[in-house]
Design a protein around this motif. Structure first.
Motif, PDB file in Angstrom:
ATOM      1  N   PRO A   2       0.826  -1.204   0.000  1.00 25.41           N
ATOM      2  CA  PRO A   2       0.000   0.000   0.000  1.00 25.41           C
ATOM      3  C   PRO A   2       0.868   1.265   0.000  1.00 25.41           C
ATOM      4  N   PRO A   3       0.455   2.310  -0.688  1.00 34.21           N
ATOM      5  CA  PRO A   3       1.262   3.523  -0.799  1.00 34.21           C
ATOM      6  C   PRO A   3       1.636   4.158   0.543  1.00 34.21           C
ATOM      7  N   GLU A   4       0.815   3.978   1.560  1.00 33.78           N
ATOM      8  CA  GLU A   4       1.109   4.606   2.851  1.00 33.78           C
ATOM      9  C   GLU A   4       2.145   3.818   3.667  1.00 33.78           C
ATOM     10  N   ARG A   5       2.464   2.616   3.242  1.00 33.29           N
ATOM     11  CA  ARG A   5       3.418   1.768   3.984  1.00 33.29           C
ATOM     12  C   ARG A   5       4.830   2.313   3.839  1.00 33.29           C
ATOM     13  N   GLU A   6       5.563   2.448   4.954  1.00 34.77           N
ATOM     14  CA  GLU A   6       6.927   2.984   4.927  1.00 34.77           C
ATOM     15  C   GLU A   6       7.983   1.962   5.313  1.00 34.77           C
ATOM     16  N   THR A   7       7.574   0.845   5.932  1.00 34.29           N
ATOM     17  CA  THR A   7       8.544  -0.166   6.355  1.00 34.29           C
ATOM     18  C   THR A   7       7.982  -1.564   6.149  1.00 34.29           C
ATOM     19  N   LEU A  16      15.925 -11.411  10.375  1.00 34.23           N
ATOM     20  CA  LEU A  16      14.898 -10.426  10.044  1.00 34.23           C
ATOM     21  C   LEU A  16      15.582  -9.099   9.735  1.00 34.23           C
ATOM     22  N   LEU A  17      15.423  -8.623   8.512  1.00 36.62           N
ATOM     23  CA  LEU A  17      16.084  -7.393   8.072  1.00 36.62           C
ATOM     24  C   LEU A  17      15.052  -6.309   7.801  1.00 36.62           C
ATOM     25  N   PRO A  18      15.230  -5.127   8.397  1.00 37.08           N
ATOM     26  CA  PRO A  18      14.308  -4.037   8.135  1.00 37.08           C
ATOM     27  C   PRO A  18      14.435  -3.540   6.700  1.00 37.08           C
ATOM     28  N   VAL A  19      13.308  -3.159   6.147  1.00 38.57           N
ATOM     29  CA  VAL A  19      13.253  -2.595   4.797  1.00 38.57           C
ATOM     30  C   VAL A  19      12.524  -1.261   4.885  1.00 38.57           C
ATOM     31  N   ARG A  20      13.150  -0.213   4.343  1.00 36.02           N
ATOM     32  CA  ARG A  20      12.498   1.100   4.249  1.00 36.02           C
ATOM     33  C   ARG A  20      11.942   1.240   2.845  1.00 36.02           C
ATOM     34  N   LEU A  21      10.753   1.792   2.761  1.00 37.06           N
ATOM     35  CA  LEU A  21      10.106   1.981   1.468  1.00 37.06           C
ATOM     36  C   LEU A  21      10.027   3.467   1.156  1.00 37.06           C
ATOM     37  N   GLY A  22      10.960   3.937   0.367  1.00 38.28           N
ATOM     38  CA  GLY A  22      10.947   5.331  -0.053  1.00 38.28           C
ATOM     39  C   GLY A  22      10.242   5.445  -1.386  1.00 38.28           C
ATOM     40  N   ARG A  23       9.878   6.637  -1.708  1.00 43.79           N
ATOM     41  CA  ARG A  23       9.236   6.876  -2.995  1.00 43.79           C
ATOM     42  C   ARG A  23       9.924   8.038  -3.683  1.00 43.79           C
ATOM     43  N   ASP A  24      10.194   7.859  -4.956  1.00 42.77           N
ATOM     44  CA  ASP A  24      10.814   8.882  -5.785  1.00 42.77           C
ATOM     45  C   ASP A  24       9.839   9.134  -6.923  1.00 42.77           C
ATOM     46  N   GLY A  25       9.013  10.161  -6.753  1.00 49.34           N
ATOM     47  CA  GLY A  25       7.922  10.350  -7.704  1.00 49.34           C
ATOM     48  C   GLY A  25       6.968   9.179  -7.559  1.00 49.34           C
ATOM     49  N   ASP A  27       7.914   6.066  -8.299  1.00 50.83           N
ATOM     50  CA  ASP A  27       8.714   4.849  -8.176  1.00 50.83           C
ATOM     51  C   ASP A  27       8.933   4.458  -6.725  1.00 50.83           C
ATOM     52  N   LEU A  28       8.728   3.183  -6.423  1.00 54.21           N
ATOM     53  CA  LEU A  28       9.020   2.634  -5.108  1.00 54.21           C
ATOM     54  C   LEU A  28      10.516   2.356  -5.037  1.00 54.21           C
ATOM     55  N   ARG A  29      11.170   2.800  -3.948  1.00 55.58           N
ATOM     56  CA  ARG A  29      12.616   2.622  -3.792  1.00 55.58           C
ATOM     57  C   ARG A  29      12.889   1.934  -2.462  1.00 55.58           C
ATOM     58  N   PRO A  30      12.840   0.588  -2.453  1.00 57.40           N
ATOM     59  CA  PRO A  30      13.104  -0.121  -1.200  1.00 57.40           C
ATOM     60  C   PRO A  30      14.593  -0.110  -0.847  1.00 57.40           C
ATOM     61  N   GLN A  31      14.883  -0.065   0.449  1.00 60.24           N
ATOM     62  CA  GLN A  31      16.243  -0.180   0.973  1.00 60.24           C
ATOM     63  C   GLN A  31      16.217  -1.228   2.073  1.00 60.24           C
ATOM     64  N   VAL A  32      17.128  -2.190   1.983  1.00 59.83           N
ATOM     65  CA  VAL A  32      17.224  -3.216   3.031  1.00 59.83           C
ATOM     66  C   VAL A  32      18.481  -2.930   3.850  1.00 59.83           C
ATOM     67  N   ARG A  33      18.344  -3.083   5.166  1.00 61.26           N
ATOM     68  CA  ARG A  33      19.511  -2.922   6.027  1.00 61.26           C
ATOM     69  C   ARG A  33      20.268  -4.237   6.051  1.00 61.26           C
ATOM     70  N   GLY A 189      26.217   3.610  11.662  1.00 56.35           N
ATOM     71  CA  GLY A 189      27.104   2.661  11.003  1.00 56.35           C
ATOM     72  C   GLY A 189      26.392   1.517  10.316  1.00 56.35           C
ATOM     73  N   GLU A 190      25.068   1.558  10.267  1.00 56.78           N
ATOM     74  CA  GLU A 190      24.314   0.522   9.559  1.00 56.78           C
ATOM     75  C   GLU A 190      24.377   0.788   8.067  1.00 56.78           C
ATOM     76  N   VAL A 191      24.496  -0.281   7.279  1.00 59.76           N
ATOM     77  CA  VAL A 191      24.563  -0.169   5.830  1.00 59.76           C
ATOM     78  C   VAL A 191      23.210  -0.528   5.239  1.00 59.76           C
ATOM     79  N   TRP A 192      22.718   0.362   4.390  1.00 61.19           N
ATOM     80  CA  TRP A 192      21.448   0.167   3.691  1.00 61.19           C
ATOM     81  C   TRP A 192      21.734   0.023   2.207  1.00 61.19           C
ATOM     82  N   ILE A 193      21.120  -0.973   1.580  1.00 63.71           N
ATOM     83  CA  ILE A 193      21.289  -1.235   0.143  1.00 63.71           C
ATOM     84  C   ILE A 193      19.959  -1.028  -0.541  1.00 63.71           C
TER      85      ILE A 193
END
Length: 193
Positions: A2-7, A16-25, A27-33, A189-193
């Motif tokens: 859903p568009p309102e989901r951020e994580t 268990l790895l956190p994922v951030r859900l960013g949006r660029d226009g 486009d969905l731009r997920p980042q995994v730690r 110091g956490e790395v996000w990809i």
């Protein structure tokens, strides 16, 4: 998603790895730690095997940084090269020894050997290649775990490219993929990809 989901949380072999859900226009731009990386050792782990694997690589050891085995779940040999031309020129025709890389990987429990060098052009900051012949993958076109381990190793010595802990790694161009991996090392110091 859903568009309102951020994580989200991704479950895998690393836990268990956190994922951030960013949006660029639009486009969905997920980042995994990535799991926190740690240095396991250097040339003392397998000196002859490492020397054989690195022998055909121009610029290995010329950077002031040394090859080292790092782990963020998978184990990766990380080797900085003097420049991006040395990274991009690697090939079996030019002497790259896949059997030596496979022997090093098997002896040390590594997935493979990743090489990298600064390359600030075309919207990226680092040229990266990852060789995994022990797993029957001569070269992996885009490798999040290797890119995350490289970021951790560079952050450890204060050599992150880019600005504000963010940069882009170019990988796979030599295989016709031209992948771009967005990397962020946050304040903790956490790395996000």
């Amino acid at each position: 998603v859903p568009p309102e989901r951020e994580t989200l949380v991704q479950e895998g072999a690393a836990g268990l790895l956190p994922v951030r859900l960013g949006r660029d226009g639009g486009d969905l731009r997920p980042q995994v730690r990535a799991p926190r990386a740690r240095r396991l050792g250097g040339a003392e782990l397998a000196p002859a095997l490492l020397a054989a694997a690195l022998a055909p690589m121009r610029g290995a050891g010329d950077t002031g940084l040394q090859s080292a085995l790092w782990s963020n779940g998978p184990h990766w040999w990380l080797t900085p090269l003097a420049d991006a031309a040395a990274v991009r020129a690697l090939s079996e025709d030019a002497g790259l020894d896949m059997a030596a890389i496979a022997a090093l990987s098997r002896a040390t429990g590594a997935v493979g050997l990743a090489v990298f060098a600064p390359e600030a052009r075309d919207g990226h900051h680092l040229a990266v290649r990852a060789f995994c012949p022990a797993d029957n993958i001569p070269e992996d076109p885009v490798t999040g775990s290797a890119q995350a381990a490289i970021a951790a190793s560079l952050a450890d010595i204060g050599h992150l490219p880019g600005a504000d802990g963010r940069y882009v790694g170019s990988q796979g161009r030599e295989l016709g993929r031209d992948g771009r991996v967005e990397v962020e090392v946050d304040a903790g110091g956490e790395v996000w990809i």
